[in-house]
Design an enzyme around this catalytic site. Sequence first.
Site, PDB file in Angstrom:
ATOM      1  N   LYS A 100       0.817  -1.216   0.000  1.00  9.89           N
ATOM      2  CA  LYS A 100       0.000   0.000   0.000  1.00  9.89           C
ATOM      3  C   LYS A 100       0.854   1.270   0.000  1.00  9.89           C
ATOM      4  O   LYS A 100       0.328   2.358  -0.209  1.00  9.89           O
ATOM      5  CB  LYS A 100      -0.940  -0.012   1.206  1.00  9.89           C
ATOM      6  CG  LYS A 100      -1.983  -1.117   1.121  1.00  9.89           C
ATOM      7  CD  LYS A 100      -2.883  -1.129   2.344  1.00  9.89           C
ATOM      8  CE  LYS A 100      -3.968  -2.184   2.246  1.00  9.89           C
ATOM      9  NZ  LYS A 100      -3.454  -3.558   2.483  1.00  9.89           N
TER      10      LYS A 100
HETATM   11  C1  LIG Z   1      -4.290  -4.633   1.886  1.00 15.18           C
HETATM   12  C2  LIG Z   1      -3.649  -5.971   1.815  1.00 15.18           C
HETATM   13  C3  LIG Z   1      -4.150  -7.006   0.977  1.00 15.18           C
HETATM   14  C4  LIG Z   1      -5.439  -6.870   0.199  1.00 15.18           C
HETATM   15  O1  LIG Z   1      -5.362  -5.943  -0.844  1.00 15.18           O
HETATM   16  P1  LIG Z   1      -6.681  -5.417  -1.559  1.00 15.18           P
HETATM   17  O2  LIG Z   1      -6.233  -4.394  -2.497  1.00 15.18           O
HETATM   18  O3  LIG Z   1      -7.549  -4.850  -0.452  1.00 15.18           O
HETATM   19  O4  LIG Z   1      -7.336  -6.589  -2.206  1.00 15.18           O
HETATM   20  C5  LIG Z   1      -3.442  -8.185   0.888  1.00 15.18           C
HETATM   21  N1  LIG Z   1      -2.320  -8.383   1.612  1.00 15.18           N
HETATM   22  C6  LIG Z   1      -1.813  -7.445   2.427  1.00 15.18           C
HETATM   23  C7  LIG Z   1      -0.589  -7.737   3.209  1.00 15.18           C
HETATM   24  C8  LIG Z   1      -2.455  -6.199   2.563  1.00 15.18           C
HETATM   25  O5  LIG Z   1      -1.947  -5.280   3.397  1.00 15.18           O
END
Ligand SMILES: *Cc1c(COP(=O)(O)O)cnc(C)c1O
Length: 437
Positions: free
Chosen positions: A107
Amino acid sequence: MKYYSTNKKVSGVTLEEAVVKGLASDKGLFMPDEIITLPQSFYDNIDKMTFQEIAFTVACAFFGEDVEASGLKKIVYDTLSFDVPLVKIEDNIYSLELFHGPTLAFKDVGARFMSRLLGYFIKKENKGGLVNVLVATSGDTGSAVANGFLGVDGIRVFVLYPKGKVSKIQECQFTTLGKNITALEVDGNFDDCQRLVKSAFMDAELNANMKLTSANSINVARFLPQAFYYFYGYAQLKRLGLAENSVICVPSGNFGNITAGLFGKKMGLPVKRFIAANNSNDIFLQYLNTGVYTPRPSIPTLANAMDVGDPSNFARVLDLYKGSHKAICSEISGCRYSDEQIATAMRNCYKANGYILDPHGACGWQALKDGLKPGETGIFLETAHPAKFLDKVESILDTKIEIPQKLQEFMKGTKQSVPMTKEFADFKQFLLKQRML
Ligand SMILES: *Cc1c(COP(=O)(O)O)cnc(C)c1O
């Protein structure tokens, strides 16, 4: 580029408005009017380009009409100050490690891009006054957003987190930063934090006094830049001569990450198909199997960033495929893993390949083991560094794992947070006081 809402009652919205608002006023998600196909020459040469060069080309297709080239280039290069390596795990299976950013979370890219784009718009308009970003977190989002926005002029961030309910490492990642980041330690649970943030967005007096915005994954400036990963993953496969018949597998929760990949495919990225890997929260798999979308409350699992019972970006997936279940099934398959299966996958991969998966990536690896057909090459997105889930990973694998330097640095800082009750009146009072500062 103009944006419309997946609920179809709003259209003609500018990029700036879509970014500042996050959600459309009809409660739908913003979608660009057009998805530009990139030229064949780009795909022919993609293996000779750097991550930043590839990302800039993709960013121009999304944002080139609204942000001047030199500004956009700076935003992209500044966002991508780290590598996203493709690591061979075994024959035909590769891990695209998305966890080398500042908070070791995928993210980071979306959060950094969004902060810089917002900063660009604020500076361009030179209106003065501060934009206040409110974010409720159960851990990962707060650290990525806080670090992404750290030090960006004209923006203040308030991170609300449930007292005693986030891991030590995660808490350090947003409480030790200072500067324009304020952490609020809420005496309640994650739902209380989310309720406080939502109430603030709806409060007329607060909105009349200060500019409030959100930074969650439905924001176009946060989810679209994740497409960069897919183009760069493909480029690295092409360098290895393995780009034919590639399959990309994405551990999914809110489906923002995989949706960015689907945008890539619409732009001409020659990926054969996608797999959405889920934990026990398998709402999407149920949709693929039955054609009916039935959200339900989430249940806690080992891969907790994927504990989502009503994936917010599902509306975008539907919109991309014009609501056709058949079209969706032709490009995306799904799968589901219980906690026990996740733990087994982690042990098996460690034993066979010496590679340490985190619980989210473990779903991705296992899905390729189960679903890859002869002649296909699979990439799974490793979405988090295993050290972020230290206790779980160490006890499942029965081994010690190293904490990366970057995480250790966070743990050296001093925790600073403001205690907050779960009463909206207290939160509102606090925010109104900030207006003067
Ligand atoms: C946010 C997250 C996800 C999921 O991603 P999305 O875009 O919400 O599908 C998967 N793995 C980790 C470690 C995350 O932080």
